[in-house]
Every structure is written in C-alpha cells, then in structure tokens.
Design an enzyme around this catalytic site. Structure first.
Site, PDB file in Angstrom:
ATOM      1  N   HIS A  74       0.846  -1.200   0.000  1.00  0.00           N
ATOM      2  CA  HIS A  74       0.000   0.000   0.000  1.00  0.00           C
ATOM      3  C   HIS A  74       0.883   1.253   0.000  1.00  0.00           C
ATOM      4  O   HIS A  74       0.703   2.166   0.805  1.00  0.00           O
ATOM      5  CB  HIS A  74      -0.952  -0.004   1.193  1.00  0.00           C
ATOM      6  N   TYR A 344       3.907  -5.356   9.882  1.00  0.00           N
ATOM      7  CA  TYR A 344       3.832  -3.889   9.895  1.00  0.00           C
ATOM      8  C   TYR A 344       4.999  -3.313  10.699  1.00  0.00           C
ATOM      9  O   TYR A 344       5.615  -2.323  10.304  1.00  0.00           O
ATOM     10  CB  TYR A 344       2.516  -3.424  10.517  1.00  0.00           C
TER      11      TYR A 344
END
Length: 368
Positions: A74, A344
């Site tokens: 992303h 993440y």
C-alpha cells in the site's frame, strides 16, 4: 543449620563440607544459553525455514523493485484528518472511551494496494484506509482496513505461499502462473477472492468505497459483556462505478484529485457499521465471511475534513498496527491478524532506518 558441628569430647570434628560452585555456574550458563537461543530464534538466525516477520517482509520486498523509505505494501496514498462521532448505540458494544466521548480526533491515510509508490490508481484493485483514533483518556484505536470483504487465505503460512507465488520468475520477469494456479487449487477462499476481484465494482472514488476490518476482534462493554465483531466503514457518498475503459483514460492520481475536489465542498463521511458474530461463526479465520444476516450496530460517523501529501502529512510517522487497541477492545486469536501486526512493525523499522540513512526525498512518502 551450621555447615559443620563438633562431636563429643575426644572425637575429631568432621571435615567441613564445602559447596561447589559448579552447579550454579551450570545453571547460569543454561539460562544465558536459553536466552541467546531465543534471541537468535526471534532474529531469524536459526531455523531458516521458520516463517518470521523478517522473512515475510523480505519476500514482500522481492515481489517488485525496491522503494527505500516507503512502506512495503500500500505504498501510494495520502494523509487525511478529521473526526469520529460515536452513536448513542456505540457504548453498548465497548467501554472504550472513543465510543462515549462526543468527538474523537482522527489521523489517517487513504491508499491503494501494491508496492509501487507511483503506481496508477486505475490499476489498483484494492484500496485501503488506515486510521488512528485517540480518546481523551489517551487510549488509541488503530486500524488498517481494505476494500475486499474477506482475506484470500486462512493462515500466515498460506499468506506467505501466496506472496511467494507473486515473485517474478528470473527467466520471464513475471510471476509463474503455475504457482498461482496451485495456490488457487489448494485454497477455495483464494478462488472466491479471485471471483470478488473480477466481479466487484470499481468505484470512482475513495469516498464511495467500503472498507472492511476483515479480521475479527472482541469488544467488551461496561457491563462485562463480550462480543466477537467485525466492522466496516460504509460510505455515505453514492457509489459510482468505473469501467475498464474509464480506468484506462483516468489520470494516474485520479483518486487523490477526486478527494481534494470533494473536500473543497465539505467533509467526506462514512458510517461505522459493526457486525456481531453468532455461535459457530469463523472468528479466527479471516478468509471466511460471516452471513449478511448477522446483527449490526451503526456505531458512529467518520468525517474526513482535510488531506495532505505524504511528504507533508503526519500519517507517515505512524505504524497503523491493528493490534493497538484501547481498553474495551482486543484482538481475536486469528493468526493472520498477529502476522499483520508483526510485518507492519518490521516494515516500519526498515523504512525508519532508510529515512535516517538519507533515503531520497520523494521516498519519504510512507504508506501503511
């Protein structure tokens, strides 16, 4: 008791017994060795075939060209800001302060799928929203949500297999179609995801896209009642679709341009809709959707009022870890949720090091 004692008169006292330090040295060595082994295991120095966040992130990076300073997935997006206003029904779900105070400040990010920070918006099948809500008690609710309604595969191992299937073949420079075919044959959910990608509408804006939590969480209210939930941001803007020809003609940054136009006319809003699980629902499997008949609560409204580029906005400084949750919420035992959190963190640490080392200015745009 003393270490030694004298006997009756006329007898020689016994030789004092001395405690050897060897057992204690061995114990200390054992503890230090176990700690070193655990550290090496976590760092990925041993058990090379073990699936770690480091190995997973390495594989994500290998699916395309390197973009130092950007998130590994992303990678293209914009920073946004605004407010969340909980509904009167929200406190029945969770005791989290974000569900009871009048307005909650929001910092977030809208993005597209893929690892290219300069990719064309019309080529991105997946869109995403990442948000940080901070209650007046200092508790945070972070989330990272996607436009797809369920995950393609049920486990981190399958997710890793899916990522490996996307690696370019050195001979062709493209993924091996046989590897993806094998994945589709092995996982019915991957076939269902492919069907969603083919049939779901391509909306013409972030503002009319639905974003889904995909993973499940547990909410606990002030009375101690616990519920397994999933949620979505349901757009208030009417849905308008783009066909393939329109996507091909659209500007590469049309989503950002559209959002800027809409914000010039006022806030862009989504309703927070929380679905409540029933017994037997797949709480720990994100690849299995819940029936549409599940009870739902409209828990509030998100109002985005402003946007900034990633170079200027504060969203690049945040890791939108979906397991950063306020009291009254907790993650489920879904292993994919735990894997997302770990990956993440790995991605965040890498790009922070790259930025500290002087990554190019344009690479300082960061993504979820």
């Amino acid at each position: 008791m003393p270490l030694f004692r004298y006997t009756r008169a006329g007898q020689e006292p016994p030789v004092p017994r001395r405690h050897t330090p060897l057992p204690w040295i061995a114990l200390i060595a054992l503890i230090l060795g176990a700690a070193a082994l655990a550290f090496a295991w976590l760092a990925g120095w041993i058990g090379r075939d073990r699936l770690t966040a480091q190995r997973f992130t390495d594989t994500i990076e290998a699916t395309g060209p390197a973009h130092p300073g950007f998130r590994r997935a992303h990678s293209k997006g914009v920073c946004v800001g605004g407010w969340f206003s909980p509904s009167a029904q929200a406190p029945m779900l969770s005791s989290a302060r974000v569900f009871s105070q009048q307005k909650v400040p929001v910092l977030g990010r809208l993005s597209i799928g893929g690892g290219d920070p300069h990719g064309a918006d019309g080529n991105a099948r997946v869109r995403s929203i990442a948000l940080q809500l901070v209650g007046d008690d200092g508790q945070e609710w972070r989330m990272a949500m996607n436009s797809f309604p369920f995950f393609a595969v049920p486990t981190p191992e399958a997710f890793f297999e899916q990522t490996r299937a996307q690696l370019p073949d050195p001979a062709t420079g493209k993924p091996d179609p046989q590897k993806m075919a094998a994945l589709l044959a092995r996982y019915p959910s991957a076939r269902a995801f492919q069907q969603w990608a083919k049939s779901a509408p391509w909306t013409d804006s972030w503002a009319n896209t639905t974003f889904n939590s995909v993973n499940s969480f547990w909410f606990t209210n002030a009375q101690g009642n616990q519920r397994a939930v999933r949620w979505r941001w349901q757009p208030q803007a009417p849905v308008a679709e783009l066909d393939a020809d329109a996507r091909g003609r659209a500007d590469a940054d049309f989503l950002e341009q559209d959002l800027r136009r809409r914000l010039n006319n006022g806030p862009v809003r989504w309703n927070l809709v929380v679905s409540i699980a029933e017994p037997g629902d797949a709480v720990d499997d994100p690849s299995t959707p819940w029936p549409a008949s599940r009870s739902e609560v409209m828990a509030g409204v998100l109002s985005l009022e402003r946007m900034q580029s990633q170079e200027q906005g504060a969203c690049g400084e945040l890791n939108f870890d979906p397991l950063i949750l306020p009291r009254g919420m907790r993650g489920s035992d879904d292993p994919v949720l735990a894997a997302r959190s770990a990956i993440y963190s790995q991605s965040f640490n890498r790009r922070e090091r790259e930025r500290a080392a002087g990554a190019p200015a344009q690479a300082r745009e960061t993504a979820r």
